[in-house]
Design an enzyme around this catalytic site. Structure first.
Site, PDB file in Angstrom:
ATOM      1  N   GLY A 147      19.511   3.692 -11.540  1.00  0.00           N
ATOM      2  CA  GLY A 147      19.047   2.330 -11.793  1.00  0.00           C
ATOM      3  C   GLY A 147      20.210   1.389 -12.018  1.00  0.00           C
ATOM      4  CB  CYS A 174      22.920   7.808 -11.276  1.00  0.00           C
ATOM      5  SG  CYS A 174      24.202   6.529 -11.375  1.00  0.00           S
ATOM      6  CE1 TYR A 175      20.035   2.727 -17.467  1.00  0.00           C
ATOM      7  CE2 TYR A 175      18.063   4.078 -17.364  1.00  0.00           C
ATOM      8  CZ  TYR A 175      18.799   3.082 -17.980  1.00  0.00           C
ATOM      9  OH  TYR A 175      18.312   2.452 -19.103  1.00  0.00           O
ATOM     10  CE  LYS A 183       6.382   3.057  11.763  1.00  0.00           C
ATOM     11  NZ  LYS A 183       5.382   1.995  11.747  1.00  0.00           N
ATOM     12  CG  ASP A 224       2.404   2.142  10.492  1.00  0.00           C
ATOM     13  OD1 ASP A 224       2.918   3.213  10.843  1.00  0.00           O
ATOM     14  OD2 ASP A 224       3.044   1.211   9.975  1.00  0.00           O
ATOM     15  CG  HIS A 240      23.136   8.124  -6.418  1.00  0.00           C
ATOM     16  ND1 HIS A 240      21.890   7.733  -6.854  1.00  0.00           N
ATOM     17  CD2 HIS A 240      24.032   7.346  -7.080  1.00  0.00           C
ATOM     18  CE1 HIS A 240      22.026   6.750  -7.736  1.00  0.00           C
ATOM     19  NE2 HIS A 240      23.313   6.498  -7.884  1.00  0.00           N
ATOM     20  CD  GLU A 280      19.558   9.597  -4.861  1.00  0.00           C
ATOM     21  OE1 GLU A 280      19.463   8.555  -5.528  1.00  0.00           O
ATOM     22  OE2 GLU A 280      20.094  10.645  -5.298  1.00  0.00           O
TER      23      GLU A 280
END
Length: 519
Positions: free
Chosen positions: A58, A85-86, A375, A233, A175, A177
């Protein structure tokens, strides 16, 4: 009860611009997950029964007076926790550790050295060797809570990777990710599979049947109308609904004059020839264009379009004798962005969607069968439903269509110019064999005119910008690196064949996470 019986990981969002990437990595590992703001996440514990909890990064500092805090109920959930992290810093503060402002802040690549065996990097990292990670922090942990040990360090973060096996808590300063932590996806996979015990039961094959059952449970014998634009979609949503409720579904194609060249005709042709769907085409060109003409504010354009869509669906429902439900292809990023933790720009990104519900006067309930999907997952579901690869791979085309690819006021003349340029651009992309390598490409007619010379004549015409980006899920994107030969060929055709354009430029802007979508 977890979602449709799937094992689940709860992701607690502290406002990081890459929180969605955590969810993507878990879905790729076959594990269902949901993101919820830190202020509401603990309320979801009973519903989700998560196998584990991940605390995101964050932008705030835990040293701030009103810094986001971890709800005590999350710490008492008796499931493994991973702080990022945060999330690491907030954990340490909540458990009695200490965080200080860091005079050696790290932003970007760093080298991490594991010095103790850890289940999180089992079979991924070797002890005593350096591994690249991505850091982004201004504060750092300077004192660990009781019971925690350091398992890996970096030059700028002596407590970069910590664990408390007894409490089942792991925390990292970097991070995992993001793409720039090469082994990050494997670390997250270890957390959800080896530590949390998730079996990886999230697949589109199982989701398809469960979603059909859920639709039938929600709708029953009710009548459903579905806005069908021809995009991936809405088309996947329509086919899923058709399998679930058959003739109780009526699809409505609103021809609003903001589609690409011959798009409405192509959609009607495809669905009438290949799928036995009830499809109504509504000519609403004058309604939309008249309302948009001269409007230059992009957010007002979106709101006008969203309102007119609703009014059109409402009118068509009355003609059909009424409807109980309105279906639309809302995706999970739409949902996340509509409840943005920070209240920042992402809160307005999907303003042309009805993520928050429908006007009360409509007396209809929303059906959103893709609401839990990203997606790329929608495309995988399209495969399960039998959509052809050529259709599933179509570039995304947003609901507001060409209206927001016309910065400045909308006019019929400018729409016509833009359509002609756009179809030439896409034609050149296909001829060059690049269409499937690009996630989204389109032309933009800029609200400026320039002086040019064509032959013996001086011109004063519009500038056309070309965009092309690569992406996986539409949350982050980078420009496609065209060869100059291609750009020259496409630009020459547009200038020669489209009256009203005398200059073409290529937009090389990337889309970092947390910014407005590529429309």
């Amino acid at each position: 009860m977890t979602y449709l019986g799937h094992q689940c990981i709860l992701i607690v969002d502290f406002g990081s611009q890459v929180t969605q990437l955590i969810a993507r990595r878990l879905r790729e590992a076959g594990v269902y997950c949901e993101i919820h703001p830190f202020s509401k996440a603990a309320d979801e514990l009973a519903r989700l029964e998560p196998k584990g909890i991940i605390l995101s990064g964050g932008p705030a500092s835990v040293l701030d007076k009103n810094a986001p805090e971890i709800d005590a109920r999350l710490l008492d959930a008796n499931v493994p926790i991973l702080g990022i992290c945060y999330g690491q810093q907030a954990l340490c503060v909540a458990l009695g550790g200490k965080v200080e402002a860091d005079h050696h802040a790290e932003f970007g690549r760093a080298e991490l050295t594991p010095n103790k065996a850890c289940a999180l990097y089992d079979d991924v990292w070797k002890l005593g060797t350096e591994h690249q990670v991505w850091m982004s922090h201004g504060d750092r942990v300077t004192k660990l809570p009781s019971g925690f040990e350091v398992v890996a360090t970096s030059s700028g973060a002596p407590f970069a990777f910590i664990e408390n096996i007894e409490k089942q808590i792991w925390a990292v300063q970097f991070h995992p990710e993001v793409h720039h932590t090469p082994d990050g996806a494997k670390l997250l996979s270890n957390f959800v599979h080896k530590i949390c015990g998730c079996s990886g039961d999230w697949t589109m094959a199982t989701y398809k049947q469960q979603a059909i059952d859920k639709i039938r449970e929600q709708v029953g014998d009710g009548k459903v109308i579905c806005g069908l634009s021809g995009g991936v979609d809405s088309s996947v949503a329509a086919l899923l609904l058709h399998e679930a409720i058959g003739d109780n579904l009526t699809c409505i194609l609103v021809d609003h004059g903001l589609m690409r060249h011959n798009e409405a005709d192509d959609v009607v042709k495809m669905f009438s020839e290949h799928y036995n769907l009830k499809l109504v085409r509504v000519d609403a060109v004058d309604l939309f264009i008249d309302a948009l003409e001269g409007e230059s504010d992009p957010e007002k354009k979106r709101k006008i379009i969203g309102r007119l869509f609703i009014e059109t669906f409402e009118a068509e429902a009355k003609k059909l004798g009424g409807a109980d439900y309105l279906a639309q292809g809302t995706l999970y990023p739409d949902v996340i962005e509509s409840v943005s933790f920070s209240g920042g720009p992402s809160a307005t990104i999907k303003s042309h969607h009805n993520v928050g519900g429908l006007p009360e006067r409509m007396n209809m309930e929303l059906v959103e069968p893709l609401r839990e999907l990203f997606k790329d997952e929608v495309r995988a579901l399209g495969h399960e439903l039998g959509l052809p690869d050529s259709f599933i791979g179509r570039h995304p085309f947003p609901g507001p269509g060409l209206a927001i690819r016309l910065p400045g006021g909308v006019t019929r003349e400018k729409l016509d110019i833009l359509r002609k340029a756009d179809v030439i651009y896409l034609d050149e992309i296909r001829k060059a064999g690049l269409y499937d390598k690009i996630w989204q490409a389109f032309a933009v007619l800029l609200p400026v005119q320039t002086v040019g010379v064509m032959g013996d004549n001086r011109t004063y015409e519009f500038v056309c910008a070309l965009r092309a980006v690569t992406s996986v899920d539409g949350m982050t994107a980078d420009f496609y690196p065209y060869e100059m030969e291609f750009l020259g060929k496409a630009a020459t055709r547009i200038i020669n064949e489209v009256r009203g354009i005398n200059r073409v430029v290529y937009d090389v802007t990337s889309k970092p996470p947390g910014t407005i979508e590529w429309e």
